[in-house]
Design a protein around this motif. Structure first.
Motif, short mmCIF file in Angstrom:
data_model
loop_
_atom_site.label_atom_id
_atom_site.label_comp_id
_atom_site.label_asym_id
_atom_site.label_seq_id
_atom_site.Cartn_x
_atom_site.Cartn_y
_atom_site.Cartn_z
N THR D 207 0.84 -1.22 0.00
CA THR D 207 0.00 0.00 0.00
C THR D 207 0.86 1.26 0.00
N ILE D 208 2.01 1.20 0.67
CA ILE D 208 2.87 2.38 0.69
C ILE D 208 3.48 2.62 -0.69
N GLU D 210 2.29 1.74 -3.56
CA GLU D 210 1.23 2.26 -4.43
C GLU D 210 0.96 3.75 -4.13
N SER D 211 0.94 4.08 -2.86
CA SER D 211 0.67 5.46 -2.48
C SER D 211 1.73 6.41 -3.02
N LEU D 212 3.00 6.02 -2.87
CA LEU D 212 4.08 6.89 -3.34
C LEU D 212 3.95 7.09 -4.85
N ARG D 214 1.17 6.88 -6.66
CA ARG D 214 0.02 7.73 -6.92
C ARG D 214 0.31 9.20 -6.61
N LEU D 215 1.13 9.44 -5.58
CA LEU D 215 1.46 10.82 -5.22
C LEU D 215 2.53 11.40 -6.14
N LEU D 217 5.66 10.60 -6.23
CA LEU D 217 6.93 10.81 -5.52
C LEU D 217 7.99 9.80 -5.96
N VAL E 25 -6.55 13.06 -5.35
CA VAL E 25 -5.66 11.90 -5.23
C VAL E 25 -6.39 10.64 -4.80
N VAL E 106 11.17 8.61 0.81
CA VAL E 106 11.81 9.05 -0.44
C VAL E 106 13.06 9.90 -0.22
N PRO E 197 11.87 16.04 -3.95
CA PRO E 197 10.46 15.69 -3.79
C PRO E 197 9.79 16.59 -2.76
N THR E 207 -3.85 8.88 0.99
CA THR E 207 -3.36 7.54 0.61
C THR E 207 -3.11 6.69 1.84
N SER E 211 -4.97 3.23 2.72
CA SER E 211 -4.14 2.04 2.95
C SER E 211 -4.54 1.34 4.25
N ARG E 214 -7.74 -0.47 3.71
CA ARG E 214 -7.56 -1.67 2.89
C ARG E 214 -6.87 -2.79 3.67
#
Lengths: 240, 240, 240, 240, 240, 240
Positions: D207-208, D210-212, D214-215, D217, E25, E106, E197, E207, E211, E214
């Protein structure tokens, strides 16, 4: 109540000045007794002199013949408070710790402005050992030796105020502690220059010592500050 | 080279024993000179005695008439190393720090097993001041007073080994430091009981002092350990 | 005794230079064996190269056919020391840790001056993992790549000395550690420029390795550095 | 998007199981690609194996021929994430860090329950290096080796749940992280036994990642994770 | 799923803007419900307003009549997340913590650039309380008040970018967090100016909330965030 | 001087009891004014109630019509002190911080014994935010709810003393702080049971508030505690 205020150096005029500061803030009924050690350096600005001052202060207190209710060790960053706490039941207040502890009540962070650069590490170590360094923004040196504070008070105020202003602006200090017993008396002028509260260790220590006595608190004897065990001592205390 | 190994108490038999330990590990060509302070307590187990030992050790070193290459302060958790560093250019090694620093090279964490419970805080403070507490798993007391270590060595080994085993199992220590100058000589038996490396501060300090000398390193004089400024001293050193 | 000194990169001239530095300080009777890994990068200046160096150093040591008494990993800020400690009983000394540990004995705080800015975080992480960051004033980059140190030694000294001076003046460092195996040999000139003690990791590591051997200390096997469990390995070590 | 999920050991059944866990939580449109390194140990339970796994994971990712959007390193407490970040622009997520970071959102403190005691220090060091240890109540070992988790799942659940309960009651953990890639799939049963949320690193990492993505980053390239500089590499990567 | 995104101030246009950012988002199937508190200050820039916002947010959530799956508290450095966690079972995500937690994936370190200097301590305290300050390089103020961000977006971008650049160059930040709910929407332009970033707390929080849902995780109720005990409340909630 | 002592809950009998404790230690000439908030919970034992108490205390102080010299917030671990400091120039003293600060002067470490387990994290967070956690040995719960302290004082003393003894013996505390405003009055009996100094936050806070006033110190307005900026407030304060 009677509070001993012990200078860490052997300069009697400093003892006198510290005593006056202490008396100026003492509550009605509190007797301030200033003491000068019988041996040591004329000013304390380093580790050797500070360790010597530690034992000199302890001997000065042991030699005091009358009863008393609390002791203030009036050296900024000096060693020895823990030893006094072993020897005594009554509260012992170190002015470095008194100033920091007080400063934390009137601002989120504080800086100390002291005399010479070489004493900065001693103050940092004392604050750290006392658990008071989390909110310390910085310890800064004014460059004025202890004995020069008295000789040229105007220059002293300038040098101290300059570092105090930098502490507030650059280090984000919100309170200034005057980091030298000999700076007692300069607080008001540093307030004018910085616009933040200024704490003097000697006067802060007097109110804390009085408070501890009023609350009926004495030093915990359960472990660290238990009285010294009975022992054979050699050539100590020194013959006068 | 010549290394002064200075006991922190006035008991000559402990000085002798420390000197033998030191000599046993010294490199060929290293002369070990054991010194006993001329004043202080017969054993050091608290803050008052420790501050006194700090100045007694400094005076013992100042009074030594011959040249030397390094000094070892052989008290565990004792005050004063910083003062010696001001007085001298040659390296000064504290056995508490020597043991911890050495232990960190042979295990991820170490514990110290010392004499009395009341000395635990002194050792913790010394390690913390020296920047060596991150990997310290615990400081544990065996309950044996310094002077009892010699009187009943078998009981001492038992008491120390019991705490060492608990340090390994409960506190996750991977190395044990023997936390008392007087424990020199017990290392081998504690190794047998715990199965982990055991570091003795005196012998560790000898190898570190020799190493610093071989590397040509002397104490930095740029700030904290600059020589004391010239000053008027009153009644010090004490008359013999 | 025999000490393996393992370079972390594949540049033989650097191995040679490190070996000479090590031999220059080794005690009589100590044999220094310099080793170059059989795979990896010509210089190590980042995480990818450093992880690769970690396994290359381990394989170089495993492939060495003779007995030995200690190993020095001669990469500043490099990964891998913990793996070597699992594989071996004899002491393993990382030069980053050796330098810091030595520096702490001759000053209250130290700074590291290294090669490129991107290696600063690796060194900070290594010091932190080893419990040696409390007294670290700063890690500074000279901007010189590892392979440039050799090509233009005069420029290297200038760049390193400039950062060393800033570390002493701005960050309050009292000792400088030369943060790159390839800087061995520049210590003297940096001392001249800064006036503070300068520690080279390779020579410091030699004295520490010798000391651990003399003290009879080996790596604790009780937990973190226990030998790897017997396991099926796939395609490893790589075919030569 | 496509996410590579890289096992740290060479046991294909574990890769498969990790891949299934990851796929089970992935969002619609996310393709999970499980990878097994081409060299290394069948299970990773110590520093030597972990450093080797670090480079094996990096080579596995470099050898993957298709484009991808993120990488998950599916080893608990393993080395190497920083190296992958240098090699790639896309986000790299370590499951140790993913689990801890996620746990912190659903409780004030968390504990990790891992396989063998010897892997505890690796996990502690990884959390510390990642800045995630402040809220870590403890890292506890179940005593189950990685390959035993699969062989006797019932015993594994018992051993893990026992330590999880102790973490909650004795260490005041409010969330449990399953500290081993191979524990994926046991979460539900540990929830039943402890009554607190249980976080699995692999699913958290999906999930993390995917989140990064989507953002929008990607890894910062400004300093620590800048691409490796161009260099001569010797004998690397290994010939297959 | 339905996620409540609660503004901390009473300015509806800011709520709207935050809601749009969040919706931009959100995954398909996620409904974003922006809420404005019914009492409090038009912008939150200090402790008094922040404590008031804490209770206003809690009452806004309690008054929301429909079921929901997660809550985002959209105030940077604001108080109150812990109270919401007591009141609810579903995940609660604070944007300060969401941004920091995301940034750590990141880059090795991050800085926050916020509105006024006086809010810096609130953000520092929030990060520290959440265990997210180890990798925080600095919190810097742009000098723009919250309500000015909207009035002069170009000046806002300039002021924020200037501090972001200083954070990267002087404080060694590798990622920038936009430290104010009202800064949502400026990320892209700050990326252009800094090359690193940039994380916006609101979108990061969306997000993370998705997460957690989910993954089936809810707030641990074992201790800190147990539901409030049944009690007599006086004059609360306030009559509308 | 006049000192407002503000209860954090709405139970008038507790306000009365706190006021009596405060008056009992106040210096001649100090007027103690106990205040009860006009809204909130009958006892505060968690985050939701604590945040509500924070604003209730602020409104109670704002509504007080006469001049005053200092304010004491008489809730242990409660939120809000920073908000009061923004609203006022006169000193604001939180009893949690007052007790800890006082305890540090009479022992090397202290423990807090509070009411319910769920309030332990609030107290830990308050001490940490105030920079007073370094010397905190532990925060322990007696299991007594706030309102039960009054209903069964004998059971309360037993439960508190039992935890106090464990704090001294197991956690190595040397001083005990009574961690609940409602425990005022039990100090003497806990001293009898533990043999160590016991600090009550309310009385400690009175002496500190008096000291700050005597020293002429007021809250620093330079940054964190600057007065709130002029703003449009919606629906606040609540209509009575």
């Amino acid at each position: 109540m009677r509070i001993l205020v012990v200078n860490v150096n052997t300069t009697a005029t400093i003892t006198e000045s510290i005593g006056e500061q202490a008396a100026g803030v003492a509550a009605p009924g509190t007797e301030i007794v200033p003491l000068t050690p019988s041996f040591g350096a004329e000013s304390v600005e380093g580790n050797y002199e500070s360790y010597l001052a530690a034992v000199a202060v302890m001997e000065a207190v042991r030699a005091y013949p009358e009863p008393f209710d609390a002791v203030i060790q009036a050296g900024y960053g000096e060693h020895g408070r823990e030893g006094l706490q072993e020897l005594l039941d009554v509260p012992v207040v170190d002015i470095t710790e008194a100033a920091a502890s007080t400063a934390q009540f009137v601002g989120r962070s504080y800086s100390v402005v002291t005399s010479l650069d070489r004493t900065v590490p001693l103050i940092e170590d004392r604050l750290s050992a006392a658990g008071l360094s989390d909110r310390c923004a910085s310890v800064r040196a004014s460059g004025m030796a202890v004995l020069d504070l008295d000789r040229d008070p105007a220059a002293a105020v300038d040098a101290i105020a300059e570092q105090a202003v930098r502490a507030v602006e650059d280090d984000r200090a919100e309170v200034i502690c005057l980091g030298c017993g000999g700076m007692s008396g300069l607080a008001e002028r540093v307030v004018e220059r910085t616009g933040v509260p200024v704490v003097d260790g000697v006067t802060a220590a007097v109110t804390i010592a009085e408070s501890l006595v009023r609350l009926g608190l004495t030093t915990s004897k359960v472990r660290t500050y238990a009285p010294p065990r009975p022992k054979k001592m050699t050539n100590w205390p020194p013959r006068p």
